[in-house]
Scaffold this motif. Structure first.
Motif, short mmCIF file in Angstrom:
data_model
loop_
_atom_site.label_atom_id
_atom_site.label_comp_id
_atom_site.label_asym_id
_atom_site.label_seq_id
_atom_site.Cartn_x
_atom_site.Cartn_y
_atom_site.Cartn_z
N ASN A 93 2.69 3.64 -2.45
CA ASN A 93 3.44 2.76 -1.54
C ASN A 93 2.46 1.77 -0.92
O ASN A 93 1.48 2.16 -0.29
CB ASN A 93 4.13 3.56 -0.44
CG ASN A 93 5.34 4.34 -0.94
OD1 ASN A 93 5.48 5.53 -0.64
ND2 ASN A 93 6.19 3.72 -1.73
N PHE A 96 4.40 0.63 4.73
CA PHE A 96 5.46 1.54 5.19
C PHE A 96 6.87 0.94 5.24
O PHE A 96 7.83 1.66 5.49
CB PHE A 96 5.11 2.09 6.58
CG PHE A 96 5.36 1.14 7.73
CD1 PHE A 96 4.43 0.19 8.08
CD2 PHE A 96 6.52 1.22 8.48
CE1 PHE A 96 4.65 -0.68 9.14
CE2 PHE A 96 6.76 0.36 9.55
CZ PHE A 96 5.82 -0.59 9.88
N THR A 101 9.61 1.58 0.16
CA THR A 101 9.47 3.05 0.21
C THR A 101 10.78 3.83 0.12
O THR A 101 10.75 5.01 -0.19
CB THR A 101 8.80 3.48 1.54
OG1 THR A 101 9.61 3.00 2.62
CG2 THR A 101 7.40 2.92 1.68
N THR A 118 -0.67 3.89 6.46
CA THR A 118 0.72 3.85 6.00
C THR A 118 1.41 5.19 6.23
O THR A 118 2.56 5.24 6.67
CB THR A 118 0.77 3.45 4.51
OG1 THR A 118 0.38 2.09 4.40
CG2 THR A 118 2.17 3.62 3.92
N ARG A 119 0.71 6.28 5.98
CA ARG A 119 1.30 7.60 6.27
C ARG A 119 1.67 7.70 7.76
O ARG A 119 2.76 8.11 8.12
CB ARG A 119 0.33 8.73 5.90
CG ARG A 119 0.88 10.10 6.24
CD ARG A 119 -0.05 11.24 5.85
NE ARG A 119 0.38 12.46 6.52
CZ ARG A 119 1.34 13.26 6.07
NH1 ARG A 119 1.96 12.98 4.96
NH2 ARG A 119 1.69 14.34 6.74
N ARG A 120 0.74 7.26 8.59
CA ARG A 120 1.01 7.28 10.04
C ARG A 120 2.27 6.47 10.36
O ARG A 120 3.15 6.93 11.09
CB ARG A 120 -0.20 6.67 10.78
CG ARG A 120 -0.03 6.56 12.29
CD ARG A 120 -1.01 5.56 12.88
NE ARG A 120 -0.65 4.17 12.55
CZ ARG A 120 -1.40 3.11 12.82
NH1 ARG A 120 -2.58 3.27 13.40
NH2 ARG A 120 -1.00 1.88 12.51
N VAL A 122 4.79 5.46 8.36
CA VAL A 122 6.03 6.02 7.80
C VAL A 122 6.58 7.07 8.77
O VAL A 122 7.78 7.09 9.08
CB VAL A 122 5.79 6.65 6.40
CG1 VAL A 122 6.99 7.50 6.00
CG2 VAL A 122 5.55 5.57 5.36
N LEU A 123 5.69 7.93 9.27
CA LEU A 123 6.14 9.01 10.14
C LEU A 123 6.46 8.52 11.56
O LEU A 123 7.49 8.86 12.13
CB LEU A 123 5.08 10.12 10.20
CG LEU A 123 4.83 10.84 8.86
CD1 LEU A 123 3.64 11.77 8.96
CD2 LEU A 123 6.08 11.61 8.43
N ASP A 126 8.88 4.40 10.83
CA ASP A 126 10.10 4.39 10.01
C ASP A 126 10.96 5.63 10.27
O ASP A 126 12.16 5.50 10.55
CB ASP A 126 9.70 4.31 8.53
CG ASP A 126 10.90 4.04 7.64
OD1 ASP A 126 11.89 3.46 8.13
OD2 ASP A 126 10.87 4.41 6.45
N PRO A 180 6.61 10.35 3.10
CA PRO A 180 5.32 9.66 3.37
C PRO A 180 4.30 9.97 2.27
O PRO A 180 4.48 10.94 1.52
CB PRO A 180 4.87 10.30 4.69
CG PRO A 180 5.44 11.69 4.63
CD PRO A 180 6.72 11.61 3.83
N THR A 184 -3.91 10.34 0.82
CA THR A 184 -4.15 9.08 1.53
C THR A 184 -5.57 8.57 1.31
O THR A 184 -6.48 9.35 1.02
CB THR A 184 -3.89 9.21 3.05
OG1 THR A 184 -4.84 10.12 3.60
CG2 THR A 184 -2.49 9.72 3.33
#
Ligand SMILES: [Zn+2]
Length: 351
Positions: A93, A96, A101, A118-120, A122-123, A126, A180, A184
């Motif tokens: 991805n 985010f 996604t 991006t993981r941060r 997304v959670l 988003d 997510p 990473t």
């Protein structure tokens, strides 16, 4: 009846371009741009909204971005099946935003990869945004049910339509899974399979803080995600515009000759340079407006889309481009100004 705020488009604020109007417009085919590398360039009016790509390795396939909806993700997977039977083992991805996604769940067996940032997002952004919107819709639904029970026959028609709309929305949301990245990267990550190699890089903030670029050194192709809007004014809602200029210069150091944007057609090095020129021109125009004493409101009114970019899509984003740049330049000036000392007169006396 109290006015209800529409929640059906709660994601629109996060989507890189405007919400689609007609899912039937989404009929993009996979286009081969090199041996084993394909792109799906989509219309912003489709249910896919953002572009995606595929790299077919010796033993597996890698997908770069998954479009805006689970349905669009499934259509994408069906097209991948027409070019290879290899499993989609990796999904990258680029950032985010949902239009890159929200098709993830179509690739349930893959390993999801993205930047740590991006993981941060997304959670924290988003998923949190979706949870808030669902809670709001549930509250509205309960209120509508209560109101409908007490309604006169004349008022019930509209309430029943509103009820259906909220219920449809909640049904859609219940089918949407937010997935997510589970692997990473902070700087770079290389995936090798047979003769193929892809390099994933975080080159700096830009369209978001966490944009990941996919680079194929042998094929000289770079997937830039939304760091590159080709022939379009960018969405800057989550952007760091001054950093974006620097990060885009970094992408131009990649030895690529094809650059795949998040929105718009596949571009050349010159197209990326033109988009970089757009960002630099906005910076320069806003700096001049600030030097001339304009506030943000005046600058937004005074600065128009430069003639050179008059054919760009998404012109409705332009005022936000000016405003974001204005606030970043102002913030930078404040941060870099010397600490306030004693008033000038006192300084004179102290000499
Ligand atoms: Zn985006």
């Amino acid at each position: 009846m109290t006015a209800l705020k529409p929640v059906g488009f709660f994601l629109a604020g996060l989507v890189c371009v405007f919400c689609f109007s007609n899912p039937a417009d989404n009929n993009s085919e996979l286009k081969k741009i090199s041996e084993n590398v394909y792109v799906r360039i989509v219309s912003p009016d489709s249910n896919a909204v953002g572009n995606a790509g595929v790299v077919v390795f010796e033993r597996a396939a890698l997908v770069f971005d998954t479009h805006f909806t689970p349905e669009a993700g499934r259509e994408f997977l069906a097209q991948i099946r027409s070019i290879t039977s290899k499993p989609v083992r990796y999904v990258v991805n680029s950032h985010f935003h949902p239009d890159h996604t929200h098709g993830n769940q179509a690739f349930n067996d893959a390993l999801f990869i993205g930047s740590t940032i991006t993981r941060r997002d997304v959670l924290n952004v988003d998923l949190a945004s979706m949870n808030r919107a669902v809670a709001t819709a549930q509250g509205q639904l309960e209120k509508l049910r209560r109101d409908t029970a007490q309604d006169t026959a004349a008022a019930q028609g509209q309430h029943l339509r509103d009820l259906k709309s909220r219920q449809d929305y909640l049904d859609t949301m219940s089918r949407q899974k937010i997935i997510p990245p589970v692997v990473t990267l902070d700087d770079s990550l290389i995936i090798q399979d047979g003769k193929s190699e892809v390099k994933l890089c975080w080159l700096g903030s830009g369209h978001t803080e966490g944009d990941t670029v996919l680079f194929l050194p042998r094929e000289k192709i770079a997937f830039l995600g939304d760091l590159f809007f080709n022939e379009a004014i960018p969405n800057v809602q989550d952007a760091c515009m001054l950093d974006w200029i620097k990060t885009l210069r970094e992408t131009l150091k990649l030895e690529a000759d094809k650059f795949v944007p998040g929105h718009g057609p596949v571009g050349s090095r010159k197209d990326v340079e033109t988009f970089l020129g757009y960002l630099e021109e906005i910076k320069s125009l806003v700096e001049s407006a600030i030097a001339g004493g304009s506030n943000m409101e005046q600058a937004t009114r005074e600065i128009q889309v430069p003639e050179k970019y008059s054919s760009y899509k998404f012109k409705d984003f332009f005022p936000s481009n000016v405003q974001k740049m204005f606030s970043e330049i102002k913030a930078m000036k404040i941060a870099s100004s010397p600490m306030e000392g004693p008033p000038k007169m006192e300084r004179e006396k102290a000499k």
